[in-house]
Design a protein around this motif. Structure first.
Motif, PDB file in Angstrom:
ATOM      1  N   ASP A 170       0.836  -1.168  -0.156  1.00  0.00           N
ATOM      2  CA  ASP A 170       0.139  -0.090   0.010  1.00  0.00           C
ATOM      3  C   ASP A 170       0.795   1.203  -0.024  1.00  0.00           C
ATOM      4  O   ASP A 170       1.214   2.107   0.980  1.00  0.00           O
ATOM      5  CB  ASP A 170      -1.110  -0.229   1.237  1.00  0.00           C
ATOM      6  CG  ASP A 170      -2.038   0.882   1.137  1.00  0.00           C
ATOM      7  OD1 ASP A 170      -1.982   1.952   0.317  1.00  0.00           O
ATOM      8  OD2 ASP A 170      -2.969   1.175   2.144  1.00  0.00           O
ATOM      9  N   ILE A 171       1.452   1.736  -1.080  1.00  0.00           N
ATOM     10  CA  ILE A 171       2.283   2.691  -1.299  1.00  0.00           C
ATOM     11  C   ILE A 171       1.591   4.199  -1.040  1.00  0.00           C
ATOM     12  O   ILE A 171       1.912   4.773  -0.417  1.00  0.00           O
ATOM     13  CB  ILE A 171       3.152   2.934  -2.835  1.00  0.00           C
ATOM     14  CG1 ILE A 171       4.067   1.412  -2.626  1.00  0.00           C
ATOM     15  CG2 ILE A 171       3.858   3.916  -2.825  1.00  0.00           C
ATOM     16  CD1 ILE A 171       4.573   1.164  -3.789  1.00  0.00           C
ATOM     17  N   THR A 186       3.513  -5.507  -6.251  1.00  0.00           N
ATOM     18  CA  THR A 186       2.649  -4.334  -7.024  1.00  0.00           C
ATOM     19  C   THR A 186       2.161  -3.424  -5.742  1.00  0.00           C
ATOM     20  O   THR A 186       2.039  -3.631  -4.776  1.00  0.00           O
ATOM     21  CB  THR A 186       1.814  -4.672  -7.980  1.00  0.00           C
ATOM     22  OG1 THR A 186       0.262  -5.178  -7.150  1.00  0.00           O
ATOM     23  CG2 THR A 186       2.060  -5.913  -8.781  1.00  0.00           C
ATOM     24  N   ASP A 187       1.872  -2.242  -6.256  1.00  0.00           N
ATOM     25  CA  ASP A 187       0.865  -1.442  -5.293  1.00  0.00           C
ATOM     26  C   ASP A 187      -0.357  -2.124  -5.445  1.00  0.00           C
ATOM     27  O   ASP A 187      -0.660  -3.064  -6.094  1.00  0.00           O
ATOM     28  CB  ASP A 187       1.216  -0.082  -5.975  1.00  0.00           C
ATOM     29  CG  ASP A 187       0.375  -0.007  -7.376  1.00  0.00           C
ATOM     30  OD1 ASP A 187      -0.775   0.301  -7.098  1.00  0.00           O
ATOM     31  OD2 ASP A 187       0.977  -0.162  -8.353  1.00  0.00           O
ATOM     32  N   THR A 188      -1.243  -1.731  -4.533  1.00  0.00           N
ATOM     33  CA  THR A 188      -2.354  -2.026  -4.094  1.00  0.00           C
ATOM     34  C   THR A 188      -3.374  -1.708  -5.336  1.00  0.00           C
ATOM     35  O   THR A 188      -4.539  -2.263  -5.255  1.00  0.00           O
ATOM     36  CB  THR A 188      -3.095  -1.623  -2.946  1.00  0.00           C
ATOM     37  OG1 THR A 188      -2.995  -0.191  -2.727  1.00  0.00           O
ATOM     38  CG2 THR A 188      -2.379  -2.201  -1.692  1.00  0.00           C
ATOM     39  N   LEU A 195       8.858   3.695   7.304  1.00  0.00           N
ATOM     40  CA  LEU A 195       9.291   2.178   7.438  1.00  0.00           C
ATOM     41  C   LEU A 195       8.285   1.507   7.801  1.00  0.00           C
ATOM     42  O   LEU A 195       7.194   1.879   8.605  1.00  0.00           O
ATOM     43  CB  LEU A 195      10.335   2.173   8.600  1.00  0.00           C
ATOM     44  CG  LEU A 195      11.801   2.822   8.179  1.00  0.00           C
ATOM     45  CD1 LEU A 195      12.850   2.463   9.396  1.00  0.00           C
ATOM     46  CD2 LEU A 195      12.343   2.026   6.932  1.00  0.00           C
ATOM     47  N   ALA A 196       7.830   0.095   7.314  1.00  0.00           N
ATOM     48  CA  ALA A 196       6.773  -0.629   7.733  1.00  0.00           C
ATOM     49  C   ALA A 196       6.789  -0.892   9.278  1.00  0.00           C
ATOM     50  O   ALA A 196       5.675  -0.886   9.900  1.00  0.00           O
ATOM     51  CB  ALA A 196       6.911  -1.935   6.930  1.00  0.00           C
ATOM     52  N   PRO A 210       9.941  -0.966  -1.257  1.00  0.00           N
ATOM     53  CA  PRO A 210       9.050  -0.420  -2.460  1.00  0.00           C
ATOM     54  C   PRO A 210       8.701   0.906  -1.963  1.00  0.00           C
ATOM     55  O   PRO A 210       8.809   1.851  -2.990  1.00  0.00           O
ATOM     56  CB  PRO A 210       8.216  -1.300  -2.813  1.00  0.00           C
ATOM     57  CG  PRO A 210       8.539  -2.847  -2.200  1.00  0.00           C
ATOM     58  CD  PRO A 210       9.261  -2.543  -0.861  1.00  0.00           C
ATOM     59  N   VAL A 211       8.435   1.266  -0.945  1.00  0.00           N
ATOM     60  CA  VAL A 211       7.711   2.523  -0.463  1.00  0.00           C
ATOM     61  C   VAL A 211       8.960   3.662  -0.679  1.00  0.00           C
ATOM     62  O   VAL A 211       8.871   4.507  -1.416  1.00  0.00           O
ATOM     63  CB  VAL A 211       7.308   2.604   0.905  1.00  0.00           C
ATOM     64  CG1 VAL A 211       7.059   4.029   1.227  1.00  0.00           C
ATOM     65  CG2 VAL A 211       6.033   1.664   0.902  1.00  0.00           C
TER      66      VAL A 211
END
Length: 351
Positions: A54-55, A294-296, A148-149, A171-172
């Protein structure tokens, strides 16, 4: 006519025909149930292959503006069922260390991954042409603070290697760093790891690539004479990673090989009629989604298919490949920096 034949008893011809029809009907129903179950299993399997990040939620509103999209219409004046606006997609090839297949293909023995290949794919409005811009991984950039996650953020880093963004923030951070570098909003994100790329090439039956010089790279273990070669997945991956056996050994020579490979793959896919071979279509779909992040907005099979359908007018011949203009970094002869104002002019053309 006997009484058995009149009544259609099991022993008479009419009875046997009736029983045969019932058996055929049951067999057809069973086949349809199995086909439906198989299709359902295949869809779930392909869907489960995809990892979504979820970018948009992670980055919030501190990003370049989205391109203004004007809804398209058909000849009758009704809204087009498929989107036709321009898109910018960040595509990363990662040298993931996770999984036996990735390690066997050169991903290393540690944990984590780096962005081995980075391309911004700009799809023109109308979706019949595209520009693929490669960003050298050795480019020195200002890496912005990234969420950061696990919570918290990374620190801003000046003069950092471009591919370090993925290493420190996944990815973010890769998306945020590209948007900071280019000033262009990334509408989508696609990441393919080593094994997924090799499996895709194999599922397509290999790929034909023409090289203009001999290649002899001890690190990628690829040796090819100049000319046209039919490469399997492992060889194609080695070609995409080769840098020390060509030119001056820099990342720029490797980018040239990657761009040649991208065009060859597009041509191979265009020349393969997958719709007439369901088994081959499934193999390619499985390869495409295996190891895919991928992104959401693209993390389901339906969304990926929708994107693919919107690109049906895009041919390999209308894809242009370029590299972000760079010059040698004053601080390090083994690194590069964006060549201004040429780099900014290129990115401005994609907004």
């Amino acid at each position: 006519m006997t009484r058995h034949e009149e009544r259609g008893d099991a022993g008479g011809p009419a009875g046997r025909r009736s029983r045969a029809l019932r058996i055929a009907g049951l067999a057809l129903a069973g086949a349809l149930v199995l086909a439906t179950a198989a299709a359902g299993w295949a869809y779930r399997h392909l869907n489960d292959n995809i990892t979504g990040v979820d970018i948009d939620n992670a980055l919030g509103d501190d990003r370049p503006a989205r391109a203004v999209v004007t809804p398209s219409t058909t000849a009758s004046g009704t809204a087009s069922p498929l989107p036709t606006g321009s898109l910018n997609i960040l595509v990363l090839g990662s040298d993931s260390r996770s999984g036996t297949a990735n390690r066997e293909l050169g991903g290393g023995d540690g944990s984590g991954a780096r962005s081995d290949t980075a391309m911004v794919v700009h799809i023109d409005a109308g979706r019949t042409g595209a520009t693929v811009v490669s960003i050298p991984r050795d480019t020195l950039v200002t890496r912005p603070s990234c969420p950061l996650a696990s919570g918290g953020t990374t620190a801003v880093a000046y003069g950092a290697m471009f591919n370090s963004a993925y290493s420190v923030g996944g990815p973010v951070c890769a998306v945020k760093t590209v948007e900071s570098l280019t000033g262009v909003r990334m509408d989508h994100y696609l990441e393919v790891d080593f094994s997924g790329f090799a499996e895709l090439v194999d599922a397509l039956g290999g790929v034909d690539v023409t090289t203009t010089e001999d290649i002899d790279d001890d690190q990628s273990h690829l040796r090819l004479e100049a000319g046209t070669h039919h490469l399997d997945g492992k060889q194609a991956l080695a070609l995409a990673r080769t840098r020390h056996g060509i030119g001056d050994g820099s990342d720029l020579g490797r980018i040239g090989l990657q761009q040649t490979l991208v065009k060859a793959l597009l041509e191979q896919m265009a020349g393969t009629d997958l719709l007439t071979d369901p088994a081959a279509l499934y193999r390619v779909a499985d390869a495409v989604t295996t190891g895919l992040t991928t992104d959401t907005g693209l993390d389901s099979l339906g969304e990926l298919v929708g994107l693919g359908r919107s690109l049906k007018g895009l041919t390999a011949g209308r894809v242009e490949t370029v590299t972000m203009p760079v010059v040698t970094a004053p601080s390090d002869p083994n690194r590069v920096i964006a060549d201004e104002p040429a780099a900014s002019e290129l990115w401005a053309s994609l907004r």
